[in-house]
Design a protein around this motif. Structure first.
Motif, PDB file in Angstrom:
ATOM      1  N   GLU A 187      28.144  67.942 -16.414  1.00 58.28           N
ATOM      2  CA  GLU A 187      27.312  69.089 -16.346  1.00 58.28           C
ATOM      3  C   GLU A 187      26.406  69.185 -16.899  1.00 58.28           C
ATOM      4  O   GLU A 187      25.351  69.716 -16.329  1.00 58.28           O
ATOM      5  CB  GLU A 187      28.509  70.048 -16.952  1.00 58.28           C
ATOM      6  N   PHE A 188      26.313  68.410 -18.112  1.00 64.61           N
ATOM      7  CA  PHE A 188      24.989  68.471 -18.882  1.00 64.61           C
ATOM      8  C   PHE A 188      24.075  67.530 -18.259  1.00 64.61           C
ATOM      9  O   PHE A 188      22.835  67.717 -18.099  1.00 64.61           O
ATOM     10  CB  PHE A 188      25.414  67.924 -20.217  1.00 64.61           C
ATOM     11  N   ALA A 189      24.281  66.267 -17.669  1.00 68.00           N
ATOM     12  CA  ALA A 189      23.603  65.508 -16.749  1.00 68.00           C
ATOM     13  C   ALA A 189      22.922  66.218 -15.852  1.00 68.00           C
ATOM     14  O   ALA A 189      21.679  66.361 -15.192  1.00 68.00           O
ATOM     15  CB  ALA A 189      24.293  64.417 -16.252  1.00 68.00           C
ATOM     16  N   SER A 190      23.721  67.276 -15.098  1.00 67.52           N
ATOM     17  CA  SER A 190      23.059  68.050 -13.881  1.00 67.52           C
ATOM     18  C   SER A 190      22.115  68.849 -14.538  1.00 67.52           C
ATOM     19  O   SER A 190      21.181  69.418 -13.837  1.00 67.52           O
ATOM     20  CB  SER A 190      24.369  68.775 -13.390  1.00 67.52           C
ATOM     21  N   ILE A 191      22.640  69.638 -15.515  1.00 67.73           N
ATOM     22  CA  ILE A 191      21.500  70.555 -16.422  1.00 67.73           C
ATOM     23  C   ILE A 191      20.171  69.987 -16.497  1.00 67.73           C
ATOM     24  O   ILE A 191      19.113  70.386 -16.359  1.00 67.73           O
ATOM     25  CB  ILE A 191      21.977  71.388 -17.466  1.00 67.73           C
ATOM     26  N   ALA A 192      20.124  68.677 -17.155  1.00 64.78           N
ATOM     27  CA  ALA A 192      18.990  68.077 -17.699  1.00 64.78           C
ATOM     28  C   ALA A 192      18.178  67.575 -16.148  1.00 64.78           C
ATOM     29  O   ALA A 192      17.102  67.789 -16.105  1.00 64.78           O
ATOM     30  CB  ALA A 192      19.362  66.671 -18.312  1.00 64.78           C
ATOM     31  N   ALA A 251       7.170  75.605 -19.892  1.00 61.50           N
ATOM     32  CA  ALA A 251       7.442  74.387 -20.029  1.00 61.50           C
ATOM     33  C   ALA A 251       7.973  73.997 -20.990  1.00 61.50           C
ATOM     34  O   ALA A 251       8.818  73.053 -21.372  1.00 61.50           O
ATOM     35  CB  ALA A 251       5.824  73.528 -19.701  1.00 61.50           C
ATOM     36  N   HIS A 252       7.693  74.677 -22.465  1.00 59.19           N
ATOM     37  CA  HIS A 252       8.136  74.395 -23.670  1.00 59.19           C
ATOM     38  C   HIS A 252       9.667  74.737 -23.745  1.00 59.19           C
ATOM     39  O   HIS A 252      10.519  73.785 -24.156  1.00 59.19           O
ATOM     40  CB  HIS A 252       7.540  75.105 -24.912  1.00 59.19           C
ATOM     41  N   HIS A 253      10.207  75.675 -23.074  1.00 58.27           N
ATOM     42  CA  HIS A 253      11.493  76.105 -23.102  1.00 58.27           C
ATOM     43  C   HIS A 253      12.352  75.078 -22.292  1.00 58.27           C
ATOM     44  O   HIS A 253      13.188  74.873 -22.500  1.00 58.27           O
ATOM     45  CB  HIS A 253      11.650  77.539 -22.488  1.00 58.27           C
ATOM     46  N   MET A 254      11.639  74.724 -20.977  1.00 55.38           N
ATOM     47  CA  MET A 254      12.115  73.838 -20.016  1.00 55.38           C
ATOM     48  C   MET A 254      12.498  72.370 -20.840  1.00 55.38           C
ATOM     49  O   MET A 254      13.536  71.752 -20.712  1.00 55.38           O
ATOM     50  CB  MET A 254      11.305  73.705 -18.822  1.00 55.38           C
ATOM     51  N   SER A 255      11.491  71.957 -21.549  1.00 52.18           N
ATOM     52  CA  SER A 255      11.538  70.607 -22.182  1.00 52.18           C
ATOM     53  C   SER A 255      12.641  70.653 -23.218  1.00 52.18           C
ATOM     54  O   SER A 255      13.548  69.699 -23.314  1.00 52.18           O
ATOM     55  CB  SER A 255      10.332  70.293 -22.917  1.00 52.18           C
ATOM     56  N   VAL A 256      12.712  71.866 -23.744  1.00 52.91           N
ATOM     57  CA  VAL A 256      14.143  72.025 -24.967  1.00 52.91           C
ATOM     58  C   VAL A 256      15.234  72.174 -24.404  1.00 52.91           C
ATOM     59  O   VAL A 256      16.225  71.287 -24.542  1.00 52.91           O
ATOM     60  CB  VAL A 256      13.743  73.158 -25.826  1.00 52.91           C
ATOM     61  N   ILE A 257      15.333  72.549 -22.925  1.00 55.33           N
ATOM     62  CA  ILE A 257      16.739  72.505 -22.374  1.00 55.33           C
ATOM     63  C   ILE A 257      17.138  71.088 -21.975  1.00 55.33           C
ATOM     64  O   ILE A 257      18.217  70.685 -22.059  1.00 55.33           O
ATOM     65  CB  ILE A 257      16.558  73.466 -21.221  1.00 55.33           C
ATOM     66  N   THR A 258      16.047  70.362 -21.583  1.00 52.44           N
ATOM     67  CA  THR A 258      16.146  69.112 -20.818  1.00 52.44           C
ATOM     68  C   THR A 258      16.685  68.016 -22.137  1.00 52.44           C
ATOM     69  O   THR A 258      17.528  67.226 -22.078  1.00 52.44           O
ATOM     70  CB  THR A 258      14.890  68.509 -20.450  1.00 52.44           C
ATOM     71  N   VAL A 259      15.954  68.292 -23.246  1.00 51.17           N
ATOM     72  CA  VAL A 259      16.457  67.384 -24.333  1.00 51.17           C
ATOM     73  C   VAL A 259      17.591  67.707 -24.891  1.00 51.17           C
ATOM     74  O   VAL A 259      18.506  66.831 -25.179  1.00 51.17           O
ATOM     75  CB  VAL A 259      15.140  67.604 -25.488  1.00 51.17           C
ATOM     76  N   GLN A 260      18.088  69.069 -24.865  1.00 52.51           N
ATOM     77  CA  GLN A 260      19.357  69.291 -25.302  1.00 52.51           C
ATOM     78  C   GLN A 260      20.584  68.996 -24.414  1.00 52.51           C
ATOM     79  O   GLN A 260      21.791  68.538 -24.981  1.00 52.51           O
ATOM     80  CB  GLN A 260      19.637  70.857 -25.746  1.00 52.51           C
ATOM     81  N   ALA A 261      20.160  69.096 -23.176  1.00 52.07           N
ATOM     82  CA  ALA A 261      21.106  68.484 -22.144  1.00 52.07           C
ATOM     83  C   ALA A 261      21.348  67.262 -22.250  1.00 52.07           C
ATOM     84  O   ALA A 261      22.492  66.454 -21.954  1.00 52.07           O
ATOM     85  CB  ALA A 261      21.060  69.030 -20.764  1.00 52.07           C
ATOM     86  N   ASP A 262      20.260  66.395 -22.478  1.00 50.89           N
ATOM     87  CA  ASP A 262      20.357  64.932 -22.181  1.00 50.89           C
ATOM     88  C   ASP A 262      21.125  64.439 -23.575  1.00 50.89           C
ATOM     89  O   ASP A 262      22.017  63.512 -23.671  1.00 50.89           O
ATOM     90  CB  ASP A 262      19.279  64.100 -22.285  1.00 50.89           C
ATOM     91  N   SER A 263      20.997  64.986 -24.619  1.00 50.98           N
ATOM     92  CA  SER A 263      21.412  64.582 -25.908  1.00 50.98           C
ATOM     93  C   SER A 263      22.770  64.926 -26.347  1.00 50.98           C
ATOM     94  O   SER A 263      23.705  64.687 -27.327  1.00 50.98           O
ATOM     95  CB  SER A 263      20.360  65.025 -27.131  1.00 50.98           C
ATOM     96  N   ALA A 264      23.401  66.073 -25.566  1.00 53.34           N
ATOM     97  CA  ALA A 264      24.620  66.732 -25.820  1.00 53.34           C
ATOM     98  C   ALA A 264      25.850  65.678 -25.852  1.00 53.34           C
ATOM     99  O   ALA A 264      26.633  65.932 -26.630  1.00 53.34           O
ATOM    100  CB  ALA A 264      24.833  67.848 -24.859  1.00 53.34           C
TER     101      ALA A 264
END
Length: 440
Positions: free
Chosen positions: A274-279, A247-260
Motif C-alpha cells: 500500500e505504501f509503495a502504491s502511494i509513493a 509539489a512540496h506536499h507531494m514530495s513529502v508524501i512520496t518520501v514518507q511512503a517510501d521510508s515507511a
C-alpha cells in the motif's frame, strides 16, 4: 465585501460661482449636437436616444409648430394670392403640411405624401394668372420640405437620400419643361440646391455619429478583452506559484511512503504494498504537475523556479520600499503559528502589490503595513497609505509582480478569504485582506 469605499464629495465653498446661463446653454447645445449625430433606429422618433427628455420631445414640438404655422398660412396664400378655390386650397394645404408630423418617426413615408401633394399643387398653380408669384413651390412648401429633408437625412440610407434628391430635381425639371421661362420659377433651383445641402449636412452628421458609436463599441469590446486577458494571465501566474507549494506536499508524501517500511518495524506485506502504491501515485502526480507547469510557464519566466517568498521576507520588502522613497513601517505579529503555504505566499504577494501601488501612485506617502492574526483562525493583512502631495495617475493595474487589484482579488478568492480596498477620506488608500489560517 465591497471592493471600494464610497468617498463623500467635498462640500463646495460658499463663495464658489454657480453655473451661468451661458454655460448651461453651451451644455445644451453640445447635447443637441450629440443627439443629432446619434442615429435613430428603425421606427424610433428623431433624437430618441438623446439624454435629455426635452431634446427627445423637441422634434414633435418643431413638427407641431410648423404644421400650426404653415397650414393656415398656406390656405390663406393659396386663396388670396393665387386665387385657388377654398376647398382645393384646404385639401392641398392639409396634404402638404400635416404629414410633417409623421416625419418624426416615418420620414420617408411622409415624403411620399408631401411630394405628391406638392406636385399636384404645382399643377393647380399652373393655371394661375399671377406669374410673378413663386411657382411651382410656394414659400410654405420650401420651408416644410427642408424640415422633411432634415428628418430624412437623420434617418434614411445614403441611397434613399440620393433618390429623394434626384426625384426633387426631376419634378422641378418637369415643371420647367411644362412652362419654360416662367417668371418666378427660380424657386425650382433654390429648392433643389437647399434640399441637397440639408441632406448632405445631416447625412454627414449621421455618418459621424455611426462611426463614433462603432468606435465606442469597439473600445468597450477591447477593454473587456484586456480585462479578461489580465485575469487569465494573473490566474496562470498564481497557478505557477502554487506549483511549488503543492509539489512540496507531494514530495513529502512520496518520501514518507517510501521510508515507511524502514521506519515502522514488523510492517505487514499488505501495508508495504500500500505504501509503495502511494509513493508511486505521488511520483506520477509530480510528473503530471511538471508537465502542467511547462504548459503554464511562458518564455522568460525561468526566474520563477526560485523558492516562493512568504511572511518571513516582509521585512526585506518593506526595507526595499523605504529605499524607493516611501516611508513605510511594518507591524508583524510573532505569534502567528503555522501558516498554510498558500496563505503565506498570498499574504506576501498582496503586501507586495499594495506597496508597488504606493510607490507608483502615491510616492512619498507614509505607509503602514500590519500582519496579524485575530485569534479566530484568520490572518488580517492591512496596508494603509496617506495622501501624497504630488498629482498621480488613477490607481489600477499596479506595477508589481502581478496586475494590481486584479491579482489581489484572485489570490484572496483562491484561499477563501475576503478583500476590502478603497480610498480614504484624507486622500489615502487602504488594502485590507482577511485570509484563513486553516485549510478549507
Amino acid at each position: 465585501m465591497k471592493e471600494k469605499e464610497e468617498v463623500q464629495p467635498p462640500t463646495p465653498r460658499s463663495g464658489a460661482p454657480e453655473r451661468t446661463s451661458g454655460a448651461r446653454a453651451q451644455e445644451l447645445l453640445r447635447s443637441f449636437g450629440t443627439a443629432l449625430a446619434t442615429p435613430a433606429g428603425p421606427g424610433e422618433p428623431l433624437l430618441a436616444r438623446a439624454s435629455s427628455r426635452w431634446l427627445r420631445w423637441l422634434p414633435y414640438g418643431v413638427a407641431l409648430a410648423l404644421v400650426a404655422a404653415l397650414l393656415p398660412v398656406t390656405v390663406t396664400v393659396l386663396v388670396h394670392e393665387y386665387h385657388v378655390n377654398g376647398a382645393v386650397a384646404g385639401a392641398l394645404a392639409t396634404a402638404q403640411t400635416v404629414p410633417l408630423l409623421l416625419a418624426v418617426t416615418r420620414p420617408l413615408q411622409a415624403w411620399w405624401v408631401i411630394m405628391v401633394a406638392d406636385v399636384l399643387g404645382g399643377f393647380v398653380l399652373l393655371g394661375s394668372e399671377y406669374h410673378e408669384l413663386p411657382w411651382p413651390w410656394t414659400p410654405m412648401v420650401v420651408v416644410g420640405y427642408l424640415f422633411l429633408m432634415l428628418a430624412l437625412g437623420l434617418r434614411e440610407s445614403r441611397r434613399a437620400l440620393v433618390g429623394v434628391w434626384l426625384v426633387t430635381g426631376a419634378a422641378g425639371a418637369v415643371f420647367e419643361l411644362v412652362s419654360p421661362g416662367r417668371p418666378g420659377d427660380g424657386v425650382i433651383v433654390l429648392l433643389f440646391v437647399l434640399s441637397g445641402i440639408v441632406l448632405l449636412v445631416t447625412a454627414t452628421l449621421r455618418g459621424r455619429g455611426e462611426a463614433e458609436r462603432r468606435l465606442v463599441e469597439q473600445e468597450t469590446i477591447s477593454e473587456a478583452e484586456r480585462a479578461r486577458r489580465t485575469l487569465l494571465e494573473e490566474r496562470a501566474r498564481i497557478a505557477r506559484e502554487l506549483h511549488d507549494v503543492v509539489a512540496h506536499h507531494m514530495s513529502v508524501i512520496t518520501v514518507q511512503a517510501d521510508s515507511a517500511p524502514y521506519r515502522i518495524p514488523d510492517l505487514p506485506d499488505a501495508a508495504r504494498e500500500e505504501f509503495a502504491s502511494i509513493a508511486s501515485g505521488a511520483r506520477e502526480s509530480l510528473a503530471e504537475m511538471r508537465r502542467l507547469l511547462a504548459v503554464l510557464r511562458s518564455e522568460g519566466t525561468e526566474g520563477e523556479r526560485a523558492p516562493q517568498p512568504g511572511l518571513d521576507r516582509l521585512q526585506q520588502l518593506v526595507e526595499a520600499t523605504v529605499r524607493a522613497g516611501v516611508p513605510a513601517e511594518l507591524s508583524l505579529a510573532a505569534d502567528l503559528g503555522e501558516v498554510p503555504q498558500a496563505v503565506d505566499l498570498s499574504a506576501y504577494r498582496i503586501v507586495q502589490e499594495a506597496l508597488s501601488n504606493v510607490v507608483r501612485h502615491a510616492p512619498g506617502a507614509e505607509t503602514r503595513v500590519s500582519v496579524r492574526g485575530d485569534g479566530e483562525g484568520w490572518l488580517n493583512v492591512l496596508v494603509v497609505n496617506g495622501p501624497t502631495a504630488e498629482r498621480t495617475s488613477p490607481l489600477e493595474g499596479g506595477s508589481g509582480t502581478g496586475h494590481g487589484l486584479v491579482g489581489m482579488r484572485e489570490r484572496v478568492r483562491l484561499t477563501g478569504g475576503s478583500l476590502d480596498t478603497g480610498p480614504l477620506p484624507d486622500g489615502g488608500f487602504r488594502v485590507a485582506a482577511r485570509l484563513p489560517l486553516t485549510n478549507p
